[in-house]
Design an enzyme around this catalytic site. Sequence first.
Site, short mmCIF file in Angstrom:
data_model
loop_
_atom_site.label_atom_id
_atom_site.label_comp_id
_atom_site.label_asym_id
_atom_site.label_seq_id
_atom_site.Cartn_x
_atom_site.Cartn_y
_atom_site.Cartn_z
N ALA A 127 0.81 -1.22 0.00
CA ALA A 127 0.00 0.00 0.00
C ALA A 127 0.85 1.27 0.00
O ALA A 127 0.31 2.37 0.00
CB ALA A 127 -0.93 0.00 1.21
N GLY A 165 4.90 0.49 -3.85
CA GLY A 165 3.92 -0.56 -4.16
C GLY A 165 2.93 -0.10 -5.21
O GLY A 165 2.62 -0.84 -6.15
N ARG A 182 13.74 5.69 8.76
CA ARG A 182 14.35 6.42 9.87
C ARG A 182 13.55 7.68 10.10
O ARG A 182 13.30 8.44 9.18
CB ARG A 182 15.79 6.79 9.54
CG ARG A 182 16.56 7.32 10.74
CD ARG A 182 17.86 7.95 10.29
NE ARG A 182 18.86 6.97 9.92
CZ ARG A 182 19.87 6.60 10.71
NH1 ARG A 182 20.03 7.11 11.90
NH2 ARG A 182 20.75 5.71 10.29
N ARG A 236 20.74 4.81 14.89
CA ARG A 236 20.89 3.74 13.93
C ARG A 236 20.51 2.37 14.53
O ARG A 236 19.89 1.54 13.87
CB ARG A 236 22.32 3.69 13.39
CG ARG A 236 22.40 2.77 12.19
CD ARG A 236 23.78 2.69 11.63
NE ARG A 236 24.69 2.08 12.59
CZ ARG A 236 25.86 1.57 12.26
NH1 ARG A 236 26.24 1.61 11.02
NH2 ARG A 236 26.64 1.04 13.17
N ASN A 251 13.82 -2.71 11.91
CA ASN A 251 13.80 -3.47 10.66
C ASN A 251 14.03 -4.96 10.90
O ASN A 251 13.49 -5.80 10.17
CB ASN A 251 14.78 -2.88 9.65
CG ASN A 251 14.15 -1.69 8.96
OD1 ASN A 251 13.18 -1.84 8.22
ND2 ASN A 251 14.65 -0.49 9.23
N VAL A 296 14.04 -4.20 -1.26
CA VAL A 296 14.07 -2.79 -1.67
C VAL A 296 14.09 -1.89 -0.42
O VAL A 296 14.74 -0.85 -0.39
CB VAL A 296 12.84 -2.46 -2.55
CG1 VAL A 296 12.76 -0.98 -2.88
CG2 VAL A 296 12.86 -3.29 -3.83
N ASP A 338 20.30 2.98 -8.44
CA ASP A 338 21.57 3.71 -8.49
C ASP A 338 22.25 3.50 -9.84
O ASP A 338 22.79 4.43 -10.45
CB ASP A 338 22.49 3.24 -7.35
CG ASP A 338 21.76 3.25 -6.02
OD1 ASP A 338 21.34 4.35 -5.59
OD2 ASP A 338 21.56 2.18 -5.42
N HIS A 365 23.81 0.26 -0.81
CA HIS A 365 22.82 1.22 -1.32
C HIS A 365 22.70 2.33 -0.28
O HIS A 365 21.82 2.33 0.57
CB HIS A 365 21.47 0.57 -1.56
CG HIS A 365 20.38 1.58 -1.79
ND1 HIS A 365 20.36 2.37 -2.92
CD2 HIS A 365 19.34 1.97 -1.03
CE1 HIS A 365 19.33 3.20 -2.82
NE2 HIS A 365 18.69 2.98 -1.69
P1 NAX Z 1 5.98 4.00 2.02
O1 NAX Z 1 6.16 4.48 3.41
O2 NAX Z 1 5.16 4.75 1.05
O3 NAX Z 1 5.42 2.51 2.05
C1 NAX Z 1 5.93 1.53 2.89
C2 NAX Z 1 4.80 0.56 3.17
O4 NAX Z 1 5.33 -0.54 3.91
C3 NAX Z 1 3.67 1.15 4.01
O5 NAX Z 1 2.43 0.98 3.33
C4 NAX Z 1 3.72 0.34 5.31
O6 NAX Z 1 2.43 0.11 5.86
C5 NAX Z 1 4.35 -0.97 4.82
N1 NAX Z 1 4.94 -1.79 5.87
C6 NAX Z 1 5.60 -1.39 6.99
N2 NAX Z 1 5.94 -2.46 7.72
C7 NAX Z 1 5.52 -3.55 7.06
C8 NAX Z 1 5.55 -4.94 7.33
N3 NAX Z 1 6.12 -5.41 8.44
N4 NAX Z 1 5.01 -5.78 6.43
C9 NAX Z 1 4.43 -5.32 5.31
N5 NAX Z 1 4.33 -4.00 5.02
C10 NAX Z 1 4.87 -3.14 5.87
O7 NAX Z 1 7.49 3.80 1.46
P2 NAX Z 1 7.98 3.68 -0.06
O8 NAX Z 1 8.23 5.03 -0.59
O9 NAX Z 1 7.07 2.77 -0.79
O10 NAX Z 1 9.40 3.01 0.17
C11 NAX Z 1 9.55 1.72 0.67
C12 NAX Z 1 10.99 1.42 1.03
O11 NAX Z 1 11.82 1.49 -0.12
C13 NAX Z 1 11.59 2.38 2.03
O12 NAX Z 1 12.33 1.63 3.00
C14 NAX Z 1 12.56 3.20 1.20
O13 NAX Z 1 13.62 3.72 1.96
C15 NAX Z 1 13.03 2.17 0.22
N6 NAX Z 1 13.68 2.64 -1.00
C16 NAX Z 1 14.71 1.91 -1.51
C17 NAX Z 1 15.34 2.22 -2.68
C18 NAX Z 1 16.45 1.41 -3.21
O14 NAX Z 1 17.04 1.81 -4.22
N7 NAX Z 1 16.85 0.27 -2.63
C19 NAX Z 1 14.96 3.45 -3.43
C20 NAX Z 1 13.59 3.94 -3.09
C21 NAX Z 1 13.21 3.86 -1.66
O15 NAX Z 1 13.78 4.94 -0.97
#
Ligand code: NAX
Length: 325
Positions: free
Chosen positions: A13, A17, A92, A98, A105, A129, A159, A187
């Site tokens: 959500a 996603g 964060r 940290r 997490n 991700v 990246d 990352h």
């Molecule tokens: P959002 O905050 O929009 O969405 C995260 C979703 O995860 C929320 O709907 C939340 O309810 C859900 N969630 C939390 N705990 C959960 C659990 N235990 N089980 C299932 N769902 C859970 O974040 P969004 O912008 O979608 O980013 C998601 C993640 O991607 C973040 O950690 C962000 O830092 C990371 N990213 C990683 C990138 C990469 O290159 N590796 C780049 C993009 C992004 O920054």
Amino acid sequence: SKAAVKVTVTGAAGQIGYALLFRIASGQLLGPDTPVRLSLLEIPPALKAAEGTAMELDDCAFPLLAGIDITDDAKRAFDGVNVALLVGARPRTKGMERGDLLEANGGIFKPQGEAINAGAAEDVKVLVVGNPANTNALIARSHAPDVPADRFTAMTRLDHNRALSQLAAKLGVSVTEISQMTIWGNHSATQYPDLFHAQVGGRSAAEAVGDDAWLRDTFIPTVAKRGAAIIESRGASSAASAANAAVDHVHDWVHGTEWTSMAVASDGSYGVPEGIISSFPVRCADGRWEIVQGLDIDEFSRERIDASVAELVEERDAVRSLGLI
Ligand code: NAX
């Protein structure tokens, strides 16, 4: 017709996603001949929003979408999973240390690793991700001892794609003229985008650029800090580009590629300590990746790879001392 592949998306959500699910359901992840069954894992407060997204997925009438399941139960979400996209994570927040971040997490990626271990399909492929992606992948993997370690990967493809785009703009060429781009390490802001092995028009990209100051003072920091620049400009973090990178990562892992960047379990290649999940140049074939071997690493690159790897080792030691791995 082919059997449907089960793709589980956590954090379904969230904003990534929302950008990701439609691309999976339309066939861009696994190809135009492969039906997909989507499993959406969310936490209870976000289940209703996930249901809304599922309604929209229904409304697209995607020919390849064989079904959608929505749950807050990791065991159910990962039962029989073939492709697991672990997007949901604890960000964060202001004033968070940290250790608290890693601990929060751990509370997400440990049970998800256990659920993957318990129920995933034989051919499961996992892409993490959610940040800190490399270390979250390490946590999940360490709780899935029955799944081969090479199935747990983390995303540096965004990246990688950012590096391609910045370089193409600098040289006035199309991204299709660039090959062998590599992101090394974590990352995070310490990542090392490598222009010495990237190729453009038959020579190294560093040579083609011919401007060491640009490489060092503009290119590397622009790629490494691009996420922050997006937040500053858009008021929200990268979402569609992150979803695009996740699609690229899994697509290339499944369908093969000569060269891309993936964070994978180190086998000690290039002096990266065995077991940590670090980004490397990889080649994929037959649904498997292997680290590209035999590259000469000069002093400039060595220093930067070592710095990013040192950060990953610190993160590993921190989660180890917290009992998360
Ligand atoms: P959002 O905050 O929009 O969405 C995260 C979703 O995860 C929320 O709907 C939340 O309810 C859900 N969630 C939390 N705990 C959960 C659990 N235990 N089980 C299932 N769902 C859970 O974040 P969004 O912008 O979608 O980013 C998601 C993640 O991607 C973040 O950690 C962000 O830092 C990371 N990213 C990683 C990138 C990469 O290159 N590796 C780049 C993009 C992004 O920054």
